[in-house]
Design an enzyme around this catalytic site. Structure first.
Site, mmCIF file in Angstrom:
data_model
loop_
_atom_site.group_PDB
_atom_site.id
_atom_site.type_symbol
_atom_site.label_atom_id
_atom_site.label_comp_id
_atom_site.label_asym_id
_atom_site.label_seq_id
_atom_site.Cartn_x
_atom_site.Cartn_y
_atom_site.Cartn_z
ATOM 1 N N HIS A 82 -3.535 -32.294 -2.855
ATOM 2 C CA HIS A 82 -2.995 -32.767 -1.571
ATOM 3 C C HIS A 82 -1.479 -33.009 -1.675
ATOM 4 O O HIS A 82 -0.927 -33.859 -0.976
ATOM 5 C CB HIS A 82 -3.730 -34.016 -1.081
ATOM 6 N N HIS B 60 -0.555 -43.165 0.120
ATOM 7 C CA HIS B 60 0.648 -43.216 -0.709
ATOM 8 C C HIS B 60 1.684 -44.203 -0.168
ATOM 9 O O HIS B 60 2.877 -44.032 -0.352
ATOM 10 C CB HIS B 60 1.264 -41.818 -0.829
ATOM 11 N N HIS C 243 -0.368 -34.968 -13.598
ATOM 12 C CA HIS C 243 1.021 -34.993 -13.141
ATOM 13 C C HIS C 243 1.600 -36.392 -13.316
ATOM 14 O O HIS C 243 0.889 -37.388 -13.246
ATOM 15 C CB HIS C 243 1.173 -34.519 -11.695
ATOM 16 N N GLU D 131 -5.750 -39.912 -10.023
ATOM 17 C CA GLU D 131 -6.280 -39.322 -8.794
ATOM 18 C C GLU D 131 -7.592 -38.571 -9.035
ATOM 19 O O GLU D 131 -8.329 -38.278 -8.081
ATOM 20 C CB GLU D 131 -5.250 -38.384 -8.160
#
Length: 277
Positions: free
Chosen positions: A12, A59, A193, A240
């Site tokens: 996403h 976020h 990441h 995530e």
């Protein structure tokens, strides 16, 4: 009774939404990523799900660090996206499935999950980018969505096992719903990441591929990991993965991999795509 047709994992990354907005999907940088999605779109077109349950993380748009629920579920009739600073044109509102969402919430509380129930809720790229990827041109007016938001921005975060168990409880709730609706479940988020600190740009392809295998064949192996394990192995944004475990928990134990793809890097992120039926 409602039926779960399958599950989809997808990135996403907000830069994806910008690429769609600018129409640069077939440029050399983006083409290998976007070319992986047509088989999933064809499956969705063929199966015609009525509802999408989307595990994602906010976020800082709806839940900033001053109030961060561990688990939040939307029961609204509509969800709107707000510009997060990428300069992207507004997209159409996303329709909610309020009745099923309330049923799920009641079942989760009965199963002793403490959830935040949101009758109004803004959604960010964590949810909107998957919608844009699956239904190009924002052609998602026909499907209703239940957002399931999990905290991976601020510690303490829920463990992988807790998120897998949440998914199992949601799957049971869907299968007990007394309307004949077809449901697809999304687990969203980048794979390895890290966007900050000394390891900024860190990607662990070996661990990503391990997770893509285990999420299908042995999800319990991933539930034995801690949040710290995920940070060490997959970077500070690696937790995530727990959204994927929520999705996997909702599915039947036995399934078929209809499509799989892994591409790196996209915006300093490992991007994994799975279609599980």
């Amino acid at each position: 009774m409602a039926t779960i047709l399958g599950g989809i994992t997808t990135s996403h990354i907000p830069a994806i939404g910008r690429a769609i907005d600018e129409g640069i999907e077939q440029t050399p940088y983006w083409k290998p990523f976007f070319d992986a999605y047509p088989p999933v779109r064809e499956w969705l077109s063929d199966k015609k799900p009525d509802v999408a349950i989307i595990f994602y993380n906010d976020h800082g748009l709806e839940f900033f660090i001053d109030r961060k629920p561990t688990f939040a579920i939307g029961v609204a009739e509509e969800y709107f996206n707000s510009d997060e600073g990428w300069g992207i044109k507004p997209i159409p509102p996303i329709h909610g499935e309020s009745e099923m969402a309330w049923h799920i919430c009641n079942e989760l509380v009965d199963q002793e999950f403490d959830i935040t129930i949101c009758q109004e809720m803004k959604v960010d790229h964590g949810l909107t980018v998957p919608m844009q990827l699956m239904w190009p041109g924002n052609q998602y007016d026909h499907i209703k969505v239940i957002p399931v938001c999990i905290n991976v921005e601020q510690h303490p975060m829920p463990s992988p096992k807790r998120c897998y168990d949440l998914g199992k409880a949601i799957g049971d709730a869907v299968r007990s719903y007394d309307k004949d609706l077809n449901v697809v479940v999304f687990g969203t988020g980048g794979m390895s990441h890290q966007l900050d600190g000394q390891r900024a740009g860190f990607i662990n392809k070996e661990f990503d591929l391990y997770c893509m295998d285990k999420i299908v064949n042995e999800p319990q192996a991933l539930t034995r990991l801690s949040i710290r394990d995920l940070v060490e192995q997959a970077g500070s944004q690696g937790p995530e993965l727990i959204m994927w475990l929520g999705m996997r928990g909702a599915l039947n134990p036995r399934l078929t991999v209809k499509h799989s793809n892994y591409h790196v890097p996209i915006s300093n992120t490992g991007a994994g795509l799975l279609l599980l039926e």
